[in-house]
Design a protein around this motif. Structure first.
Motif, short mmCIF file in Angstrom:
data_model
loop_
_atom_site.label_atom_id
_atom_site.label_comp_id
_atom_site.label_asym_id
_atom_site.label_seq_id
_atom_site.Cartn_x
_atom_site.Cartn_y
_atom_site.Cartn_z
N VAL A 120 0.85 -1.19 0.00
CA VAL A 120 0.00 0.00 0.00
C VAL A 120 0.89 1.24 0.00
CG1 VAL A 120 -1.93 -1.12 1.17
CG2 VAL A 120 -0.14 -0.04 2.52
N LYS A 121 0.33 2.34 -0.50
CA LYS A 121 1.09 3.59 -0.57
C LYS A 121 0.47 4.63 0.35
CE LYS A 121 2.70 7.31 -3.56
NZ LYS A 121 2.70 7.91 -4.91
N SER A 122 1.33 5.29 1.12
CA SER A 122 0.91 6.40 1.97
C SER A 122 1.38 7.69 1.34
CB SER A 122 1.48 6.25 3.38
OG SER A 122 1.22 7.40 4.16
N GLU A 123 0.43 8.54 0.96
CA GLU A 123 0.79 9.81 0.33
C GLU A 123 1.43 10.77 1.33
OE1 GLU A 123 -1.68 11.14 -3.47
OE2 GLU A 123 -2.89 11.12 -1.65
N VAL A 124 0.90 10.79 2.54
CA VAL A 124 1.43 11.72 3.54
C VAL A 124 2.85 11.33 3.93
CG1 VAL A 124 1.09 12.69 5.85
CG2 VAL A 124 -0.88 12.22 4.38
N LEU A 125 3.08 10.03 4.17
CA LEU A 125 4.40 9.56 4.55
C LEU A 125 5.34 9.42 3.35
CD1 LEU A 125 3.41 6.82 7.17
CD2 LEU A 125 4.01 9.21 7.57
N ASN A 126 4.78 9.51 2.14
CA ASN A 126 5.57 9.43 0.91
C ASN A 126 6.39 8.14 0.86
OD1 ASN A 126 6.54 10.27 -1.58
ND2 ASN A 126 8.23 11.44 -0.72
N LEU A 167 0.66 3.78 12.56
CA LEU A 167 0.73 4.47 11.27
C LEU A 167 -0.17 5.70 11.25
CD1 LEU A 167 0.78 1.45 8.78
CD2 LEU A 167 2.64 3.06 9.24
N LYS A 168 -1.36 5.57 11.84
CA LYS A 168 -2.27 6.71 11.91
C LYS A 168 -1.65 7.85 12.72
CE LYS A 168 -7.04 7.93 13.15
NZ LYS A 168 -8.34 7.40 13.63
N GLU A 174 2.93 13.87 10.95
CA GLU A 174 3.46 14.41 9.70
C GLU A 174 2.61 15.59 9.22
OE1 GLU A 174 6.51 13.93 6.71
OE2 GLU A 174 6.18 13.02 8.68
N LEU A 175 1.30 15.47 9.33
CA LEU A 175 0.42 16.57 8.93
C LEU A 175 0.58 17.78 9.85
CD1 LEU A 175 -2.84 14.60 8.07
CD2 LEU A 175 -1.36 15.80 6.46
N PRO A 180 6.76 17.41 6.02
CA PRO A 180 8.16 17.66 5.66
C PRO A 180 8.76 16.63 4.72
CG PRO A 180 8.00 16.84 7.91
CD PRO A 180 6.60 17.08 7.45
N ARG A 181 8.14 15.46 4.56
CA ARG A 181 8.70 14.44 3.66
C ARG A 181 8.54 14.83 2.19
NH1 ARG A 181 8.29 8.46 6.28
NH2 ARG A 181 8.39 9.06 8.48
N HIS A 182 7.72 15.86 1.93
CA HIS A 182 7.57 16.37 0.57
C HIS A 182 8.27 17.71 0.40
CE1 HIS A 182 4.59 13.37 -0.82
NE2 HIS A 182 4.14 13.40 0.43
N ALA A 183 9.24 17.99 1.27
CA ALA A 183 9.91 19.28 1.23
C ALA A 183 10.67 19.50 -0.08
CB ALA A 183 10.86 19.42 2.41
#
Length: 281
Positions: A120-126, A167-168, A174-175, A180-183
């Motif tokens: 599965v892919k997590s967009e927030v955690l990238n 994970l939640k 992260e939110l 910051p993982r999409h910095a």
């Protein structure tokens, strides 16, 4: 004497039975944030998975026409340790009986959900995650249009597993920090934050901090906080600080500066120690 001790023990036993989980010992000092998570995880009624609940209070039997009360009694579920290593989507092990031969007695039987390994892919955690899931988990992820939406919208009583809860919590942190993982991609970072920021309105920073902790993890966290708050200061540090302040007030040049700078240098203060190592000529 022995009978008196037994009576006292029975009285204490009755007293503790009347008290709740959060009223005994250090647990009484747990914050409201953790109590809210515990209620969501252990007290709230989970969604019906292994039976179809009926609406209303009464129903009419189709054959006899008799009016009977509706009883939506949940099926008792078994949660093995392996459930915390995956995300089962509310499914669990069902224990019951099975009649395999009409001429023999029924035998105990366990119904175990079909597990499979998927990514599965997590967009927030990238990131991509390899987890053990069920067909219902995959269906719920598709119904919520994404893995992150599924975790953030589903209450803890339906997630059950510690993996899903951890994970939640990580997604919420992260939110809260602005993704910051999409910095490296400012446009993507803004899009992801705008899509998921509405979930932050349901939690305060303190609730996020205490979210996803087991009972013993919460007690350990509280004990460490109390220990750090009540940690005694060594008297030598207090005496050294008072001595330096007095020397500064007397106008001694070597005493000027912060206590850390003075303690890190072999200054005149070390010469005042009669047990210190003497400089060789």
């Amino acid at each position: 004497m022995a009978s008196r001790i037994q009576a006292t023990a029975r009285q204490l036993s009755k007293t503790f039975k009347k008290k709740g989980r959060f009223e005994i010992g250090i647990a009484s000092e747990l914050p409201t944030a953790y109590k809210k998570f515990w209620r969501e995880w252990k007290v709230l009624k989970p969604a019906a998975v292994h039976y179809i609940p009926q609406e209303g209070k009464w129903k009419r039997d189709d054959i006899t026409g008799e009016i009977l009360p509706i009883q939506n009694i949940p099926i008792p579920l078994k949660h093995p340790a392996e459930i915390h290593e995956g995300i089962w989507g509310g499914e669990a092990v069902v224990k019951g009986f099975q009649k395999r031969d009409p001429r023999r007695r029924r035998v105990p039987h366990y119904w175990v959900p079909v597990l499979k390994r998927t990514v599965v892919k997590s967009e927030v955690l990238n990131t991509h995650l390899s987890v053990t899931v069920t067909d219902r988990t995959i269906s719920l992820i598709n119904d919520h249009y994404g893995f992150d939406h599924y975790l953030l919208k589903t209450p803890a009583c339906d997630l059950v597993s510690m993996l899903a809860l951890k994970l939640k919590k990580q997604i919420l942190i992260e939110l809260m920090n602005g993704c910051p993982r999409h910095a490296h991609d400012a446009q993507k970072q803004k899009e992801v934050y705008e899509e998921y920021k509405t979930y932050l309105t349901s939690y305060t920073p303190e609730e996020i901090e205490w979210y996803g902790l087991t009972w013993y993890e919460a007690l350990s966290k509280l004990a460490k906080q109390k220990e750090a708050a009540n940690r005694p200061v060594p008297l030598k540090n207090m005496y050294r600080k008072n001595l330096i302040e007095k020397l500064k007030a007397a106008g001694i040049e070597e005493a000027k500066g912060s206590p850390d700078e003075i303690s890190n240098t072999t200054s005149w203060l070390s010469k005042m120690n009669p047990f210190g190592k003497k400089d060789e000529a």
